[in-house]
Each structure stands twice: as C-alpha cells, then as structure tokens.
Design an enzyme around this catalytic site. Structure first.
Site: not given
Ligand code: PBG
Length: 327
Positions: A121, A194, A216, A232, A247, A273, A312
């Site tokens: 991505c 995820k 997504r 999964e 996650k 994040s 973080y």
């Molecule tokens: C890449 C990826 C993402 C994150 C980690 N690897 C973004 C997404 O899937 O859109 C998110 C990490 C975060 O929000 O700290 N695919």
C-alpha cells in the site's frame, strides 16, 4: 468483623503489590515502528503522530540510537518510497527504501533486530495493498509480488518479515519463496487478525498509504468478528507463520486473549497509530495523565495474553519498566 478473606492484604504496600503482579513486562517484548522516507534528509516530525518522526536514509542510525538508549532492541520498518506505480514495484527493488535502510542499520548495528513490514500500500499509486483487477485487489496475483518483496527484505538482511496485506495464502507463498532461496531460518510475523479499522488513520497520513478509492474491507477483517480471527490464525499457523499478530490492540483485547489461549505460537499485538494519537490528543487537552494511560494500556495488552507489543510508545514504556512503574 468476621472477614477471613481480605484481598486488600495483597495491596497494602508497593512491595507486596509488586510481589503479586500477575503481568510481567520487559523491554525485550517491545517493538518500535520506524518510518524511513526515501526523499528526506535528516529527521522530520510527523504531524499526525506527535512525538514521532520520519527518518531519511542518512539518519536511520539516529532512530536506532534512540531505541538503544532506551533499551529497545527491535524495530519494525515502514518505507515511504520516492516513486510509486500501479504494481508497487518499488517495494521489491533491491535499492528500494526499505532494502537500503535495512542494509544501513544492519551494517552499523548488527545486533539490533530488524523486522520489515511487507505490504504494497505504501508503494502502489492507488494505495491498495495489492495488484488491482478492476477495482478489487487480485489475491493470487498479489501473492507473487508479496513473496518477491519479502525475499528482497531478507536478502537485504532483515531478521524477520511481517506481511500486513491480508491476502489469502500469503504466508505459504512467502515461506516457500524464502525457503527456496536459503532463508528457511527467517521467521514470519503474520499480521494474522488484522481488522479493517478506523484506528489506522494517522498511520496512513504518515505513510502516504490511504487508498485512492474505496477502502480495505475487501481484505481486512470485519470488526464484528471474533471467531473469524481464529480461522485466520489457524490458516497462517498451518502455512508456517512463526508469530501471530492481532491488530489493533486495545479494541481487540478479547481477540488477543482468544488467540493466546488457542494457539501455541507467540501472539504479538500492535497498538496502532489511532490508539497512540488519541492518548496524545487527550493528554494535550489536559484531560488525562499521558504517562499513566500509556502504562495502563500496555499492561492490559500483556494481561490479555500478548507476548510482544508493537507500539509508538516503546521507548517510553521501556523506561517505565526500568523504573518499576509497570512490569
Ligand atoms: C500496511 C500497514 C498499515 C498499518 C501497518 N501496516 C496500514 C493499513 O493497513 O492501512 C497500520 C499501523 C498503524 O495504524 O499504526 N498495510
């Protein structure tokens, strides 16, 4: 008062509280995300993630030094390439941003453990995690490029690869390619469960990886589903994943717990994040005690059963553990 059982006995002072802690933490379990920007010289603060920086290839060493100074010895790398295309080809370029960053880090800090995020991505001009066929991501075509990308990371010296794309069958594809090229000892950390989460917003702003159209939800999981996470994880375990990831973390503690109970693989959680940005924003508004909320959130993830945490706050948490405030 006839009270035989008094739980407060074990809370009477700091010594006994520490003695009886059920959850132990260590900086060894913390993984710090590092963003490397190919077009940047020096380090630049990330607007969407207060306290975090983009690092140019000239100063990834600085990011590593900061980790080591706090006792954090492992990172996960994310790349911002100089160029993007429809197929995400900069992702598997031998001279790509991640490949160069890994080489630079491992040359200078051979003992620093480098995990690489494997996804398209950040490298596709449309921002989706794979090769498009019309407006959907073509699963099977994407597997090949993910495997190529993971291999190029291993060849650059990555200690572990972490596919985050949520294509079906990608662990088997990556495992097969790594093994064929002599990387049978490179572990795979699978972003197994995820979710299609709104908590990734600040990351996408930071990584420039928001999808140009759509979302997504065609490949990441529906937040309503818990048992599907087990499916999964079972698939990824069977395909050869070494560590399973859940996650985001805080909104999915039930999933972390279920995976930890069900599987005999380590379970890694990613405090994403949006989780970090919410704490930062509430703290900046004077509404919460940032340090204590950071500590409590991390403890809860380990209490739920996680074995590793990507966060973080890794550096600050390592300090808090050292001080004995947690763990
Ligand atoms: C890449 C990826 C993402 C994150 C980690 N690897 C973004 C997404 O899937 O859109 C998110 C990490 C975060 O929000 O700290 N695919």
């Amino acid at each position: 008062m006839d009270l035989t059982i008094r739980p407060r006995r074990l809370r009477g002072n700091e010594r006994i509280r520490r003695l009886c802690r059920e959850t132990r933490m260590s900086p060894d379990s913390l993984i710090y995300p590092i963003f490397v920007d190919e077009g940047l010289i020096g380090a630049r603060p990330i607007d969407s993630l207060p306290g975090q920086c983009h690092y140019g290839l000239d100063c990834v060493g600085q990011a590593v030094e900061e980790c080591l100074a706090h006792g954090v010895k492992q990172c996960i790398l994310f790349g911002l390439p100089g160029k993007k295309d429809a197929h995400g080809s900069p992702a598997w370029d031998k001279k790509g941003v991640i490949q160069r960053a890994v080489r630079a880090i491992k040359a200078q800090y051979p003992d620093f453990y480098v995990i690489t995020d494997v996804c398209l991505c950040e490298y596709t001009d449309h921002g989706h995690c794979g090769i498009l066929c019309g407006e959907t991501v073509d699963n099977d075509k994407t597997l090949e490029v993910l495997a190529k990308t993971a291999l190029s990371h291993a060849q650059a010296g990555a200690d572990m690869v972490a596919p985050s794309d949520m294509m079906d069958g990608r662990i088997a594809a990556i495992r097969g390619t790594l093994d064929k090229h002599g990387f049978e000892n490179t572990p795979i950390l699978s972003y197994a469960a995820k979710y299609a989460s709104a908590f990734y917003g600040p990351f996408r702003a930071a990584a420039g990886s928001a999808p140009a159209f759509g979302d997504r939800r065609g490949y990441q999981m529906d937040p309503h589903n818990g048992r599907e996470a087990l499916k999964e994880c079972a698939l990824d375990a069977a395909e050869g994943a070494d560590i399973l990831m859940v996650k985001p973390a805080l909104a999915y503690l039930d999933v972390i717990r279920a995976c930890a109970e069900r599987f005999d693989l380590p379970v890694c959680a990613y405090s994403v994040s949006g989780e970090y940005a919410m704490v930062k924003a509430a703290a900046a508004a004077g509404l919460i005690d940032e340090y204590r909320v950071m500590c409590e959130s991390a403890v809860s993830v380990f209490r739920a059963g996680a074995n590793q945490l990507i966060t973080y706050y890794a550096k600050e948490l390592a300090q808090a553990i050292k001080k004995g405030d947690i763990g």
